[in-house]
Design an enzyme around this catalytic site. Structure first.
Site, mmCIF file in Angstrom:
data_model
loop_
_atom_site.group_PDB
_atom_site.id
_atom_site.type_symbol
_atom_site.label_atom_id
_atom_site.label_comp_id
_atom_site.label_asym_id
_atom_site.label_seq_id
_atom_site.Cartn_x
_atom_site.Cartn_y
_atom_site.Cartn_z
ATOM 1 N N CYS A 29 3.692 -2.362 -26.056
ATOM 2 C CA CYS A 29 3.766 -1.507 -24.861
ATOM 3 C C CYS A 29 4.247 -2.128 -23.553
ATOM 4 C CB CYS A 29 2.413 -0.854 -24.651
ATOM 5 S SG CYS A 29 2.040 0.259 -26.008
ATOM 6 N N PHE A 80 0.614 -10.831 -31.952
ATOM 7 C CA PHE A 80 0.894 -10.956 -30.510
ATOM 8 C C PHE A 80 -0.344 -11.343 -29.710
ATOM 9 C CE2 PHE A 80 -0.667 -7.269 -28.027
ATOM 10 C CZ PHE A 80 -1.095 -6.425 -29.042
ATOM 11 N N ASP A 119 -0.043 12.612 -39.961
ATOM 12 C CA ASP A 119 1.107 11.731 -39.775
ATOM 13 C C ASP A 119 2.165 12.085 -40.809
ATOM 14 O OD1 ASP A 119 1.057 8.659 -38.239
ATOM 15 O OD2 ASP A 119 2.758 9.204 -39.520
ATOM 16 N N GLY A 138 3.202 -10.088 -25.497
ATOM 17 C CA GLY A 138 3.812 -9.300 -26.565
ATOM 18 C C GLY A 138 3.104 -7.973 -26.634
ATOM 19 N N LYS A 160 -0.559 5.485 -15.972
ATOM 20 C CA LYS A 160 -0.574 4.694 -17.215
ATOM 21 C C LYS A 160 0.541 3.640 -17.179
ATOM 22 C CE LYS A 160 -0.987 3.096 -21.229
ATOM 23 N NZ LYS A 160 -2.034 2.206 -21.654
HETATM 24 P P1 NAD Z 1 2.201 3.723 -33.844
HETATM 25 O O1 NAD Z 1 3.636 3.506 -34.119
HETATM 26 O O2 NAD Z 1 1.189 2.763 -34.391
HETATM 27 O O3 NAD Z 1 1.765 5.176 -34.362
HETATM 28 C C1 NAD Z 1 2.493 6.336 -34.105
HETATM 29 C C2 NAD Z 1 2.440 7.200 -35.369
HETATM 30 O O4 NAD Z 1 3.017 8.474 -35.076
HETATM 31 C C3 NAD Z 1 3.236 6.639 -36.548
HETATM 32 O O5 NAD Z 1 2.382 6.426 -37.652
HETATM 33 C C4 NAD Z 1 4.306 7.714 -36.827
HETATM 34 O O6 NAD Z 1 4.608 7.886 -38.194
HETATM 35 C C5 NAD Z 1 3.631 8.949 -36.267
HETATM 36 N N1 NAD Z 1 4.570 10.038 -35.948
HETATM 37 C C6 NAD Z 1 5.740 9.963 -35.272
HETATM 38 N N2 NAD Z 1 6.298 11.182 -35.175
HETATM 39 C C7 NAD Z 1 5.465 12.051 -35.810
HETATM 40 C C8 NAD Z 1 5.511 13.453 -36.034
HETATM 41 N N3 NAD Z 1 6.514 14.195 -35.555
HETATM 42 N N4 NAD Z 1 4.512 14.017 -36.737
HETATM 43 C C9 NAD Z 1 3.478 13.256 -37.209
HETATM 44 N N5 NAD Z 1 3.387 11.929 -37.015
HETATM 45 C C10 NAD Z 1 4.362 11.327 -36.312
HETATM 46 O O7 NAD Z 1 2.064 3.815 -32.272
HETATM 47 P P2 NAD Z 1 0.761 3.473 -31.386
HETATM 48 O O8 NAD Z 1 0.672 2.013 -31.156
HETATM 49 O O9 NAD Z 1 -0.394 4.214 -31.915
HETATM 50 O O10 NAD Z 1 1.217 4.111 -29.985
HETATM 51 C C11 NAD Z 1 1.258 5.507 -29.803
HETATM 52 C C12 NAD Z 1 1.421 5.794 -28.321
HETATM 53 O O11 NAD Z 1 0.273 5.310 -27.616
HETATM 54 C C13 NAD Z 1 2.618 5.133 -27.668
HETATM 55 O O12 NAD Z 1 3.136 5.993 -26.692
HETATM 56 C C14 NAD Z 1 2.034 3.909 -27.000
HETATM 57 O O13 NAD Z 1 2.783 3.505 -25.870
HETATM 58 C C15 NAD Z 1 0.679 4.397 -26.580
HETATM 59 N N6 NAD Z 1 -0.368 3.361 -26.478
HETATM 60 C C16 NAD Z 1 -0.454 2.377 -27.415
HETATM 61 C C17 NAD Z 1 -1.490 1.436 -27.350
HETATM 62 C C18 NAD Z 1 -1.627 0.327 -28.364
HETATM 63 O O14 NAD Z 1 -2.480 -0.526 -28.174
HETATM 64 N N7 NAD Z 1 -0.858 0.306 -29.443
HETATM 65 C C19 NAD Z 1 -2.437 1.529 -26.314
HETATM 66 C C20 NAD Z 1 -2.318 2.561 -25.382
HETATM 67 C C21 NAD Z 1 -1.284 3.469 -25.484
HETATM 68 C C1 UGA Z 2 -2.278 -3.554 -23.232
HETATM 69 C C2 UGA Z 2 -3.253 -3.158 -22.115
HETATM 70 O O1 UGA Z 2 -4.188 -4.220 -21.914
HETATM 71 C C3 UGA Z 2 -4.006 -1.874 -22.469
HETATM 72 O O2 UGA Z 2 -4.803 -1.468 -21.384
HETATM 73 C C4 UGA Z 2 -2.989 -0.786 -22.783
HETATM 74 O O3 UGA Z 2 -3.650 0.401 -23.179
HETATM 75 C C5 UGA Z 2 -2.074 -1.247 -23.898
HETATM 76 O O4 UGA Z 2 -1.410 -2.473 -23.505
HETATM 77 C C6 UGA Z 2 -0.967 -0.285 -24.203
HETATM 78 O O5 UGA Z 2 -0.630 0.565 -23.413
HETATM 79 O O6 UGA Z 2 -0.419 -0.476 -25.289
HETATM 80 P P1 UGA Z 2 -2.498 -4.797 -25.570
HETATM 81 O O7 UGA Z 2 -1.020 -4.928 -25.432
HETATM 82 O O8 UGA Z 2 -3.049 -4.246 -26.822
HETATM 83 O O9 UGA Z 2 -3.054 -3.855 -24.386
HETATM 84 O O10 UGA Z 2 -3.200 -6.206 -25.340
HETATM 85 P P2 UGA Z 2 -3.440 -7.122 -24.046
HETATM 86 O O11 UGA Z 2 -4.782 -7.701 -24.134
HETATM 87 O O12 UGA Z 2 -3.101 -6.420 -22.789
HETATM 88 O O13 UGA Z 2 -2.398 -8.297 -24.279
HETATM 89 C C7 UGA Z 2 -1.006 -8.086 -24.177
HETATM 90 C C8 UGA Z 2 -0.284 -9.417 -24.255
HETATM 91 O O14 UGA Z 2 -0.530 -10.205 -23.088
HETATM 92 C C9 UGA Z 2 -0.722 -10.287 -25.440
HETATM 93 O O15 UGA Z 2 0.401 -10.939 -25.978
HETATM 94 C C10 UGA Z 2 -1.682 -11.279 -24.816
HETATM 95 O O16 UGA Z 2 -1.783 -12.475 -25.531
HETATM 96 C C11 UGA Z 2 -1.027 -11.490 -23.457
HETATM 97 N N1 UGA Z 2 -1.968 -11.950 -22.408
HETATM 98 C C12 UGA Z 2 -3.014 -11.161 -22.036
HETATM 99 C C13 UGA Z 2 -1.760 -13.170 -21.797
HETATM 100 O O17 UGA Z 2 -0.797 -13.896 -22.133
HETATM 101 N N2 UGA Z 2 -2.628 -13.570 -20.816
HETATM 102 C C14 UGA Z 2 -3.667 -12.820 -20.413
HETATM 103 O O18 UGA Z 2 -4.420 -13.254 -19.505
HETATM 104 C C15 UGA Z 2 -3.867 -11.585 -21.039
#
Ligand code: NAD
Ligand code: UGA
Length: 473
Positions: free
Chosen positions: A281, A343, A35, A278, A225
């Site tokens: 994503c 969230f 990172d 919230g 996705k």
């Molecule tokens: P995040 O912001 O927590 O982490 C991303 C990291 O990438 C940061 O620490 C940042 O500093 C680093 N970064 C950015 N540019 C960089 C570079 N050029 N070189 C090295 N490091 C670099 O984000 P996240 O929540 O892990 O999400 C990442 C991706 O996964 C997003 O596209 C998101 O939509 C997807 N996603 C997130 C979740 C989730 O629950 N948060 C679930 C499924 C998919």
């Molecule tokens: C969501 C999806 O569930 C994951 O499959 C996906 O990978 C991820 O987004 C992503 O792409 O980032 P996440 O946002 O971490 O995961 O959590 P969720 O459990 O989906 O909840 C999202 C929001 O919806 C929260 O604020 C939660 O409180 C709310 N929620 C969820 C409700 O209000 N009602 C429900 O029945 C479920």
């Protein structure tokens, strides 16, 4: 293609836990999570496992087992790219805030930067895997960026590098990430290079049943996705839209959700009402979907999905207006206790938390907030509540790790996160602590409201139309 060394670019909520689980399940593979954020890498390397940058149940145990053995966290992006057989791009892809497509399109500058680094520093044959959530067709852009290094190498008569690009979106949810990674409903791999696909499948096969590993073409994988998140968010907006109808008619949302969800074709998941979804994503992915639809001239499809975000914004606004109305139309100077700022439960993540919008609205109306959250830090809340006109919000909120402190002399308490702790509060103590008439606003429908009412607290619980007439005021 044998994978011995993996590099993951991005040590965030996805990169960190996902690589930890792969390391745990594949002891013969060396994994380097890199990172550009030095603080984040230092936190991942912190000796004190309570200080990891991300809270996820079960994550600390895996880090303890694998860190320093086959799981490493580093800021040396270039070197770790150069030694990798397979590279996951797991960087952030937020909504663009300025320029073309601002407010809807995904900002791909971090993905672009990662692809350029890979193109410069990778050696030999490398599989490049999109782990971030990306607009459909991004793999084409990545392939084009990677081609450039090949061109340069040919001109300099070096050995050409070979890249294979795959899509492997992540479906984990925060708060249950480790369980979701260990027992996924499915693993999705999109691509058109059989050897690369089989190498990536080989990693997952160490712990995931083969029948759960789905392979598709690149575009289906990228699009699936976005659509999976849109469908999940759509269910929440659907149930939240019905909460208002329940309140207007005397119906009860938990009864309606149960009756509707008992139909096996509908199912009972993701039907819990709340203050609005919230997380980092749902909103950004739907807005991105809307942008893509418009790009292809599919305006009706764009409007359909935009409605999911509109209802979500409306639910947050509706709740802060109800609070204001119930407290006699003014909350200026009144103390309001906030239970939960993240969230959702079991995470320290506040990105797009409904609590941010609702707290800001209450602060603007002049309320004094006392905020409790078991995992979110004071610094995080401070940064979330910062406004352009900072002065309105300054010094009108406090933060405590003592749950009952927020109830002292409070006119109202608002439950915003579905934490287990809030299900078994001592309403006798709370009632004595609060100023009368006292109100409980349960935006999650999880509190033991009978006990609260028994202790002379007025209750508004989301979607509980049957409650409204039972209150004292
Ligand atoms: P995040 O912001 O927590 O982490 C991303 C990291 O990438 C940061 O620490 C940042 O500093 C680093 N970064 C950015 N540019 C960089 C570079 N050029 N070189 C090295 N490091 C670099 O984000 P996240 O929540 O892990 O999400 C990442 C991706 O996964 C997003 O596209 C998101 O939509 C997807 N996603 C997130 C979740 C989730 O629950 N948060 C679930 C499924 C998919
Ligand atoms: C969501 C999806 O569930 C994951 O499959 C996906 O990978 C991820 O987004 C992503 O792409 O980032 P996440 O946002 O971490 O995961 O959590 P969720 O459990 O989906 O909840 C999202 C929001 O919806 C929260 O604020 C939660 O409180 C709310 N929620 C969820 C409700 O209000 N009602 C429900 O029945 C479920």
């Amino acid at each position: 293609m044998k994978i011995k060394n993996i590099c993951c670019i991005g040590a965030g909520y996805v990169g960190g836990p996902t690589m930890a689980v792969i390391a745990d399940k594949c002891p013969n593979i060396q994994i380097n999570v890199v990172d550009i954020n030095e603080q984040r890498i230092n936190d991942w390397n912190n000796y004190d496992l309570k200080k990891l940058p991300i809270y996820e149940p079960g994550l600390d145990e895996i880090i303890k087992r694998c860190r320093g053995k086959n799981l490493h966290f580093s800021t040396d992006v270039e070197f770790n790219i150069s030694i990798a057989d397979l590279i996951f791009i797991s960087v952030n892809t937020p909504t663009k805030t300025q320029g073309h497509g601002a407010g809807q399109a995904s900002d791909l500058k971090w993905v672009d930067a990662s692809a350029r680094k890979i193109s410069q520093h990778a050696t030999g044959e490398t599989i490049v895997v999109e782990k971030s959530t990306l607009p459909v067709k991004t793999a084409e852009t990545i392939k084009n960026i990677l081609k450039v290094s090949n061109k340069k190498n040919k001109i300099n008569s070096l050995d050409p590098k070979k890249f294979y690009v795959l899509s492997n979106p992540e479906f984990l949810a925060e708060g249950t990430a480790i369980n979701d990674l260990i027992n996924p409903d499915r693993v999705l791999i999109g691509g058109d290079e059989p050897n690369a696909i089989s190498a990536l499948c080989g990693i997952y096969k160490n712990w995931v049943e083969e029948s759960k590993i789905i392979t598709t073409n690149l575009w289906s994988s990228e699009l699936s996705k976005l659509i999976a998140n849109a469908f999940l968010a759509q269910r929440i907006s659907s149930i939240n839209s019905v909460t208002a109808l329940c309140e207007a008619t005397g119906a009860n949302i938990s009864e309606v959700a149960m009756a509707v969800g008992s139909d096996s074709r509908i199912g009972n998941n993701f039907l819990k009402p709340g203050p609005g979804f919230g997380g980092s994503c749902f909103k950004k992915d739907i807005l991105n979907l809307v942008y893509i639809c418009k790009h292809y001239g599919l305006n009706e499809v764009a409007d359909y999905w935009k409605g999911v975000v509109n209802i979500n914004n409306w639910q947050k606004k509706r709740i802060s207006q109800i609070i204001n109305e119930k407290l006699f139309g003014t909350i200026a100077g009144k103390k309001i206790g906030i239970l939960g700022f993240a969230f959702k439960a079991n995470t320290n993540d506040t990105r797009e938390s409904a609590a941010i919008t609702i707290c800001k609205e209450l602060l603007i109306e002049g309320a004094k907030l006392s905020i409790f959250d078991e995992r979110v830090s004071y610094e995080q809340i401070k940064s979330d509540l910062k406004d352009k006109e900072d002065s309105i919000l300054k010094n009108t909120w406090t933060f405590t790790k003592d749950i009952y402190e927020i109830t002292k002399n409070a006119d109202a308490i608002i439950v915003l996160t579905e934490s287990e702790k809030f299900k078994s509060l001592d309403w006798e103590v709370i009632s004595e602590n609060m100023r009368s008439p006292s109100w409980l606003f349960d935006t999650r429908g999880i509190v033991d409201i009978k006990k609260a009412m028994k202790n002379n607290i007025n209750v508004w619980s989301v979607g509980s139309g049957d409650l409204i007439k039972k209150n004292i005021y």
